[in-house]
Structure formats: C-alpha cells, structure tokens
Design a protein around this motif. Structure first.
Motif, PDB file in Angstrom:
ATOM      1  N   ALA A  97     -18.364   6.251  17.607  1.00  0.00           N
ATOM      2  CA  ALA A  97     -18.686   6.930  16.455  1.00  0.00           C
ATOM      3  C   ALA A  97     -18.431   8.460  16.639  1.00  0.00           C
ATOM      4  N   THR A  98     -17.706   9.180  15.652  1.00  0.00           N
ATOM      5  CA  THR A  98     -17.709  10.800  15.760  1.00  0.00           C
ATOM      6  C   THR A  98     -18.521  11.263  14.788  1.00  0.00           C
ATOM      7  N   GLY A  99     -18.878  10.654  13.597  1.00  0.00           N
ATOM      8  CA  GLY A  99     -19.378  11.255  12.354  1.00  0.00           C
ATOM      9  C   GLY A  99     -18.275  12.134  11.325  1.00  0.00           C
ATOM     10  N   ARG A 100     -16.929  11.851  11.736  1.00  0.00           N
ATOM     11  CA  ARG A 100     -15.884  12.458  11.114  1.00  0.00           C
ATOM     12  C   ARG A 100     -15.385  11.643   9.978  1.00  0.00           C
ATOM     13  N   ASP A 101     -15.076  12.466   8.594  1.00  0.00           N
ATOM     14  CA  ASP A 101     -14.424  11.675   7.435  1.00  0.00           C
ATOM     15  C   ASP A 101     -13.108  11.158   8.256  1.00  0.00           C
ATOM     16  N   VAL A 102     -12.787   9.886   7.776  1.00  0.00           N
ATOM     17  CA  VAL A 102     -11.474   9.162   8.278  1.00  0.00           C
ATOM     18  C   VAL A 102     -11.036   8.734   6.935  1.00  0.00           C
ATOM     19  N   SER A 103      -9.486   8.898   6.751  1.00  0.00           N
ATOM     20  CA  SER A 103      -8.577   8.185   5.756  1.00  0.00           C
ATOM     21  C   SER A 103      -7.439   7.740   6.526  1.00  0.00           C
ATOM     22  N   ILE A 104      -7.579   6.381   5.955  1.00  0.00           N
ATOM     23  CA  ILE A 104      -6.351   5.545   6.561  1.00  0.00           C
ATOM     24  C   ILE A 104      -5.365   5.486   5.346  1.00  0.00           C
ATOM     25  N   GLY A 105      -4.073   5.855   5.372  1.00  0.00           N
ATOM     26  CA  GLY A 105      -3.026   5.684   4.390  1.00  0.00           C
ATOM     27  C   GLY A 105      -2.560   4.421   4.542  1.00  0.00           C
ATOM     28  N   ALA A 106      -2.315   3.644   3.533  1.00  0.00           N
ATOM     29  CA  ALA A 106      -1.531   2.154   3.618  1.00  0.00           C
ATOM     30  C   ALA A 106      -0.571   1.879   2.595  1.00  0.00           C
ATOM     31  N   ILE A 107       0.367   1.177   3.069  1.00  0.00           N
ATOM     32  CA  ILE A 107       1.339   0.647   1.829  1.00  0.00           C
ATOM     33  C   ILE A 107       1.433  -0.766   1.844  1.00  0.00           C
ATOM     34  N   ASP A 108       1.017  -1.755   1.035  1.00  0.00           N
ATOM     35  CA  ASP A 108       1.165  -2.887   1.128  1.00  0.00           C
ATOM     36  C   ASP A 108       2.029  -3.598  -0.018  1.00  0.00           C
ATOM     37  N   ILE A 109       2.454  -4.646   0.337  1.00  0.00           N
ATOM     38  CA  ILE A 109       3.149  -5.540  -0.613  1.00  0.00           C
ATOM     39  C   ILE A 109       2.490  -6.840  -0.669  1.00  0.00           C
ATOM     40  N   VAL A 110       2.199  -7.159  -1.768  1.00  0.00           N
ATOM     41  CA  VAL A 110       1.279  -8.634  -1.907  1.00  0.00           C
ATOM     42  C   VAL A 110       2.298  -9.511  -2.913  1.00  0.00           C
ATOM     43  N   ARG A 111       2.537 -10.831  -2.550  1.00  0.00           N
ATOM     44  CA  ARG A 111       2.934 -11.738  -3.218  1.00  0.00           C
ATOM     45  C   ARG A 111       1.958 -12.633  -4.146  1.00  0.00           C
ATOM     46  N   ILE A 112       1.880 -12.519  -5.160  1.00  0.00           N
ATOM     47  CA  ILE A 112       0.748 -13.272  -6.050  1.00  0.00           C
ATOM     48  C   ILE A 112       1.491 -14.617  -6.520  1.00  0.00           C
ATOM     49  N   GLN A 113       0.363 -15.881  -6.323  1.00  0.00           N
ATOM     50  CA  GLN A 113       0.748 -16.806  -6.932  1.00  0.00           C
ATOM     51  C   GLN A 113      -0.571 -17.309  -7.617  1.00  0.00           C
ATOM     52  N   ASP A 114      -0.280 -17.952  -8.764  1.00  0.00           N
ATOM     53  CA  ASP A 114      -1.250 -18.415  -9.500  1.00  0.00           C
ATOM     54  C   ASP A 114      -2.640 -17.569  -9.571  1.00  0.00           C
ATOM     55  N   GLY A 115      -2.471 -16.213  -9.592  1.00  0.00           N
ATOM     56  CA  GLY A 115      -3.748 -15.480  -9.319  1.00  0.00           C
ATOM     57  C   GLY A 115      -4.358 -15.153  -8.043  1.00  0.00           C
ATOM     58  N   LYS A 116      -3.570 -15.434  -7.087  1.00  0.00           N
ATOM     59  CA  LYS A 116      -4.126 -15.163  -5.790  1.00  0.00           C
ATOM     60  C   LYS A 116      -2.979 -14.733  -4.983  1.00  0.00           C
ATOM     61  N   TYR A 117      -3.777 -13.928  -3.645  1.00  0.00           N
ATOM     62  CA  TYR A 117      -2.917 -13.577  -2.570  1.00  0.00           C
ATOM     63  C   TYR A 117      -2.064 -14.738  -1.888  1.00  0.00           C
ATOM     64  N   ALA A 118      -0.979 -14.686  -1.874  1.00  0.00           N
ATOM     65  CA  ALA A 118      -0.054 -15.763  -1.428  1.00  0.00           C
ATOM     66  C   ALA A 118       0.350 -15.322  -0.032  1.00  0.00           C
ATOM     67  N   GLU A 119       1.080 -13.938   0.040  1.00  0.00           N
ATOM     68  CA  GLU A 119       1.457 -13.377   1.098  1.00  0.00           C
ATOM     69  C   GLU A 119       1.216 -11.855   1.230  1.00  0.00           C
ATOM     70  N   HIS A 120       1.169 -11.151   2.242  1.00  0.00           N
ATOM     71  CA  HIS A 120       1.112  -9.812   2.560  1.00  0.00           C
ATOM     72  C   HIS A 120       1.919  -9.337   3.725  1.00  0.00           C
ATOM     73  N   TRP A 121       2.292  -8.039   3.400  1.00  0.00           N
ATOM     74  CA  TRP A 121       3.107  -7.401   4.384  1.00  0.00           C
ATOM     75  C   TRP A 121       2.489  -5.967   4.307  1.00  0.00           C
ATOM     76  N   GLY A 122       2.213  -5.166   5.222  1.00  0.00           N
ATOM     77  CA  GLY A 122       1.795  -3.944   5.127  1.00  0.00           C
ATOM     78  C   GLY A 122       1.894  -2.883   6.215  1.00  0.00           C
TER      79      GLY A 122
END
Length: 136
Positions: A97-122
């Motif tokens: 721990a450093t006590g510093r503020d952290v920001s993690i940038g992310a870009i995700d692609i999610v395939r939805i099937q029947d209202g649920k997460y079926a696949e994820h790429w990121g």
C-alpha cells in the motif's frame, strides 16, 4: 437490444465491480462464460472475473469506483471505456500500500446472451499503474 445489452454491462460494472455484489455477479454471468482476457494458464470461466475483483482489486483499493466514459453497442456486443479508481490501501499484486489515488483505464468488449455475460475481451492499464506504484 443494444440498449438492454448496455444496461447489463452498466449493472455489472456498478453492482459487481464497484459494489462487490456476489448475488448480482451470479445473476449476470452465463454458466458457459469465457474470459478471453484471462492470463494464460489461468481459469477463464466466471471465477476468473470474480477473482480479479474480489481477490485482487477490492482488498487493495478502498473507495473503489467505476466511471463509465463511453459505451457502444452493436448487436449482442457492448464496448465500454471506463476507469476503475480507488485509494491504494492494501497490497496490489505484490505492491505494498502507498496511500496514493489509483486510476486503471480499461476498454472491454462483452458479448451478452439472454441478458448475461457470455464472453469478455479487454485491455487495461494495470501494468502501468503497478510500475508507477513500484517507484515509490
């Protein structure tokens, strides 16, 4: 359908990642879910996603928050650009721990099937964040 898919992804980001709801996690994951971004040799089913949030990020970052900047949906896929942020108050992948503020940038692609997460790429900037925290 695109609007509904975007709402599923929004719910996952807020209820699961930010709020840590295991109930929502299970309700939003398809049993055959595949995480295409899981590290080689690691599980790539639903447990891979839960592990990342509950055992890696949540213990290391207090005040965990997800900010969704953009969402683009086409058919059954949603692309989301987001920032996961918090205060580094616990060990994060070996970095004390450093006590510093952290920001993690992310870009995700999610395939939805029947209202649920079926696949994820990121892709994300976690390795850059770890390198910066290690310089302290």
């Amino acid at each position: 359908m695109s609007t509904d898919c975007k709402e599923v992804v929004r719910r996952f980001n807020i209820e699961v990642i930010q709020n840590g709801s295991e109930t929502e996690f299970h309700s939003l994951m398809a049993p055959h879910f595949v995480n295409h971004s899981a590290p080689q040799g690691m599980p790539n089913g639903p447990e891979s996603m839960w592990h990342t949030f509950q055992n890696v990020l949540r213990p290391a970052l207090s005040n965990l928050a997800v900010t969704i900047h953009d969402q683009i949906a086409e058919g059954d896929k949603v692309t989301t650009r987001k920032t996961i942020s918090g205060v580094h108050t616990g060990t994060l992948l070996g970095v004390p721990a450093t006590g510093r503020d952290v920001s993690i940038g992310a870009i995700d692609i999610v395939r939805i099937q029947d209202g649920k997460y079926a696949e994820h790429w990121g892709v994300n900037t976690l390795s850059n964040v770890l390198a910066a925290l290690s310089k302290d």
